[in-house]
Design a protein around this motif. Structure first.
Motif, mmCIF file in Angstrom:
data_model
loop_
_atom_site.group_PDB
_atom_site.id
_atom_site.type_symbol
_atom_site.label_atom_id
_atom_site.label_comp_id
_atom_site.label_asym_id
_atom_site.label_seq_id
_atom_site.Cartn_x
_atom_site.Cartn_y
_atom_site.Cartn_z
ATOM 1 N N SER A 69 0.959 -1.164 -0.084
ATOM 2 C CA SER A 69 0.017 -0.035 0.095
ATOM 3 C C SER A 69 0.658 1.246 -0.038
ATOM 4 C CB SER A 69 -0.854 0.034 1.170
ATOM 5 O OG SER A 69 -1.830 -1.157 1.085
ATOM 6 N N GLU A 70 0.413 2.308 -0.609
ATOM 7 C CA GLU A 70 1.062 3.423 -0.773
ATOM 8 C C GLU A 70 0.722 4.498 0.071
ATOM 9 O OE1 GLU A 70 1.096 4.963 -4.797
ATOM 10 O OE2 GLU A 70 1.604 3.030 -5.867
ATOM 11 N N ALA A 71 -0.471 4.360 0.678
ATOM 12 C CA ALA A 71 -0.944 5.235 1.825
ATOM 13 C C ALA A 71 -1.667 4.388 2.749
ATOM 14 C CB ALA A 71 -1.887 6.131 1.290
ATOM 15 N N TRP A 72 -1.787 5.086 3.868
ATOM 16 C CA TRP A 72 -2.322 4.543 5.256
ATOM 17 C C TRP A 72 -3.542 4.233 4.908
ATOM 18 C CZ3 TRP A 72 0.415 2.299 8.527
ATOM 19 C CH2 TRP A 72 1.743 2.887 8.895
ATOM 20 N N HIS A 73 -4.597 5.265 4.173
ATOM 21 C CA HIS A 73 -5.850 5.092 3.977
ATOM 22 C C HIS A 73 -6.278 3.904 3.141
ATOM 23 C CE1 HIS A 73 -10.174 6.629 4.091
ATOM 24 N NE2 HIS A 73 -10.259 6.331 2.803
ATOM 25 N N ALA A 74 -5.315 3.803 1.994
ATOM 26 C CA ALA A 74 -5.650 2.591 1.150
ATOM 27 C C ALA A 74 -5.531 1.274 1.808
ATOM 28 C CB ALA A 74 -4.712 2.687 -0.010
ATOM 29 N N LEU A 75 -4.238 1.301 2.659
ATOM 30 C CA LEU A 75 -3.956 0.128 3.481
ATOM 31 C C LEU A 75 -5.247 -0.285 4.271
ATOM 32 C CD1 LEU A 75 -2.166 -2.194 4.936
ATOM 33 C CD2 LEU A 75 -1.570 -0.301 6.373
ATOM 34 N N TYR A 76 -5.737 0.686 5.243
ATOM 35 C CA TYR A 76 -6.803 0.522 5.900
ATOM 36 C C TYR A 76 -8.210 -0.018 5.212
ATOM 37 C CZ TYR A 76 -3.777 2.108 9.573
ATOM 38 O OH TYR A 76 -2.767 2.372 10.288
ATOM 39 N N GLU A 77 -8.275 0.519 3.968
ATOM 40 C CA GLU A 77 -9.352 0.215 3.179
ATOM 41 C C GLU A 77 -9.281 -1.177 2.741
ATOM 42 O OE1 GLU A 77 -12.128 1.895 1.590
ATOM 43 O OE2 GLU A 77 -11.662 3.944 1.955
ATOM 44 N N ARG A 78 -8.118 -1.478 2.211
ATOM 45 C CA ARG A 78 -8.115 -3.083 1.874
ATOM 46 C C ARG A 78 -8.173 -3.952 3.012
ATOM 47 N NH1 ARG A 78 -2.895 -4.157 -1.508
ATOM 48 N NH2 ARG A 78 -3.688 -6.348 -1.634
ATOM 49 N N ILE A 79 -7.706 -3.504 4.317
ATOM 50 C CA ILE A 79 -7.807 -4.474 5.522
ATOM 51 C C ILE A 79 -9.578 -4.577 5.545
ATOM 52 C CG2 ILE A 79 -7.662 -4.615 7.815
ATOM 53 C CD1 ILE A 79 -5.024 -3.563 7.618
ATOM 54 N N ALA A 80 -10.307 -3.453 5.563
ATOM 55 C CA ALA A 80 -11.644 -3.544 5.881
ATOM 56 C C ALA A 80 -12.359 -4.259 4.909
ATOM 57 C CB ALA A 80 -12.314 -2.011 5.862
ATOM 58 N N GLU A 81 -11.995 -3.951 3.485
ATOM 59 C CA GLU A 81 -12.543 -4.981 2.487
ATOM 60 C C GLU A 81 -12.495 -6.420 2.594
ATOM 61 O OE1 GLU A 81 -14.479 -4.764 -0.139
ATOM 62 O OE2 GLU A 81 -14.946 -2.589 0.529
ATOM 63 N N GLU A 82 -11.146 -6.818 2.867
ATOM 64 C CA GLU A 82 -10.897 -8.500 3.147
ATOM 65 C C GLU A 82 -11.637 -8.637 4.603
ATOM 66 O OE1 GLU A 82 -6.986 -9.669 3.115
ATOM 67 O OE2 GLU A 82 -6.476 -8.473 1.272
ATOM 68 N N VAL A 83 -11.703 -7.982 5.620
ATOM 69 C CA VAL A 83 -12.421 -8.570 6.823
ATOM 70 C C VAL A 83 -13.965 -8.992 6.417
ATOM 71 C CG1 VAL A 83 -13.029 -7.905 9.125
ATOM 72 C CG2 VAL A 83 -10.763 -7.721 8.399
ATOM 73 N N CYS A 84 -14.261 -7.701 5.852
ATOM 74 C CA CYS A 84 -15.959 -7.766 5.218
ATOM 75 C C CYS A 84 -16.020 -9.093 4.516
ATOM 76 C CB CYS A 84 -16.410 -6.591 4.837
ATOM 77 S SG CYS A 84 -16.792 -5.335 6.026
ATOM 78 N N ALA A 85 -15.253 -9.256 3.467
ATOM 79 C CA ALA A 85 -15.356 -10.528 2.722
ATOM 80 C C ALA A 85 -15.362 -11.870 3.435
ATOM 81 C CB ALA A 85 -14.319 -10.511 1.523
ATOM 82 N N LEU A 86 -14.393 -11.823 4.525
ATOM 83 C CA LEU A 86 -14.302 -12.913 5.260
ATOM 84 C C LEU A 86 -15.570 -13.252 5.985
ATOM 85 C CD1 LEU A 86 -10.628 -12.343 6.480
ATOM 86 C CD2 LEU A 86 -11.530 -14.480 5.130
ATOM 87 N N ALA A 87 -16.102 -12.113 6.660
ATOM 88 C CA ALA A 87 -17.409 -12.091 7.508
ATOM 89 C C ALA A 87 -18.589 -12.528 6.685
ATOM 90 C CB ALA A 87 -17.398 -10.710 8.243
ATOM 91 N N ALA A 88 -18.474 -12.612 5.289
ATOM 92 C CA ALA A 88 -19.654 -12.933 4.681
ATOM 93 C C ALA A 88 -19.722 -14.266 4.721
ATOM 94 C CB ALA A 88 -19.556 -12.151 3.368
ATOM 95 N N GLN A 89 -18.611 -14.957 5.125
ATOM 96 C CA GLN A 89 -18.615 -16.287 5.004
ATOM 97 C C GLN A 89 -18.627 -17.150 6.281
ATOM 98 O OE1 GLN A 89 -14.881 -17.250 2.924
ATOM 99 N NE2 GLN A 89 -15.776 -16.008 1.014
ATOM 100 N N GLN A 90 -18.190 -16.293 7.525
ATOM 101 C CA GLN A 90 -18.063 -17.075 8.549
ATOM 102 C C GLN A 90 -17.461 -15.886 9.747
ATOM 103 O OE1 GLN A 90 -14.666 -19.576 8.042
ATOM 104 N NE2 GLN A 90 -13.403 -18.181 8.553
ATOM 105 N N ALA A 91 -17.975 -16.303 10.930
ATOM 106 C CA ALA A 91 -17.631 -14.983 11.940
ATOM 107 C C ALA A 91 -15.892 -14.824 11.873
ATOM 108 C CB ALA A 91 -18.049 -15.693 13.398
ATOM 109 N N VAL A 92 -15.759 -13.711 12.020
ATOM 110 C CA VAL A 92 -14.560 -13.358 12.040
ATOM 111 C C VAL A 92 -14.122 -12.557 13.396
ATOM 112 C CG1 VAL A 92 -12.850 -11.480 11.186
ATOM 113 C CG2 VAL A 92 -14.294 -12.864 9.541
ATOM 114 N N LEU A 93 -13.063 -12.719 13.953
ATOM 115 C CA LEU A 93 -12.234 -12.254 14.893
ATOM 116 C C LEU A 93 -11.325 -11.384 14.556
ATOM 117 C CD1 LEU A 93 -12.496 -11.827 18.051
ATOM 118 C CD2 LEU A 93 -11.076 -13.690 18.191
ATOM 119 N N TYR A 94 -11.204 -10.122 14.678
ATOM 120 C CA TYR A 94 -10.236 -9.241 14.264
ATOM 121 C C TYR A 94 -9.784 -8.199 15.352
ATOM 122 C CZ TYR A 94 -8.575 -5.008 11.555
ATOM 123 O OH TYR A 94 -7.704 -4.003 11.026
ATOM 124 N N ALA A 95 -8.209 -8.507 15.332
ATOM 125 C CA ALA A 95 -7.482 -7.838 16.870
ATOM 126 C C ALA A 95 -6.856 -6.457 16.477
ATOM 127 C CB ALA A 95 -6.827 -8.928 17.229
#
Length: 165
Positions: A69-95
């Motif tokens: 990632s080139e910028a913090w915001h882009a990094l956090y956007e990608r993390i949020a997207e990945e966590v949501c994608a995972l959560a659509a399939q099963q419960a997710v614990l994000y620390a």
């Protein structure tokens, strides 16, 4: 585990002793159930002692995204997207380090995305960085007139916006 699609857990400011009982119990239960726990980063002083106390804890981190990632915001956007994608399939614990709602941009983006997708969320509090600072300085932040400014946002301001010339 929990009925929330996404449980966001605070790891505290650094010492394993600052991890809340609720957070420790959730992590222990995740290990017993062989559930993967997603850490925003493994670069946190709680990780090693946590793995010593809960050796069966299965952790996956988003550290790989930091270099991509080139910028913090882009990094956090990608993390949020990945966590949501995972959560659509099963419960997710994000620390996350500290408290999930104190200076943690990835959590704010995640909460927005989860709401938009109809995913339920739960916050498991952790100590933020504020409590140890107040302890070390022996001060009440309200009496001291404490003002909090997020540094990465501050860095994007012009000099005249932050009191410069």
């Amino acid at each position: 585990m929990t009925s929330a699609a996404i449980t966001i857990l605070g790891l505290g400011p650094g010492s394993i002793d600052d991890l809340t009982v609720e957070a420790f119990n959730l992590l222990t239960r995740a290990a017993q159930q062989k559930q993967r726990v997603y850490f925003r980063t493994m670069v946190h002083p709680t990780v090693e002692p946590l793995l010593q106390r809960i050796p069966d804890l299965h952790i996956e981190s988003f550290d790989r995204l930091y270099d991509e990632s080139e910028a913090w915001h882009a990094l956090y956007e990608r993390i949020a997207e990945e966590v949501c994608a995972l959560a659509a399939q099963q419960a997710v614990l994000y620390a996350v380090p500290g408290h999930p709602l104190v200076g943690e941009s990835s959590v704010q983006l995640l909460l927005q995305r989860a709401r938009a997708r109809g995913l339920s969320t739960k916050i498991v509090s952790g100590l933020s960085f504020l409590e140890p600072v107040c302890n070390a300085l022996e001060l009440d932040p309200f009496d001291a007139g404490l003002q909090i400014v997020e540094a990465t946002s501050l860095a994007t301001l012009r000099g005249d916006e932050v009191g410069g010339k």
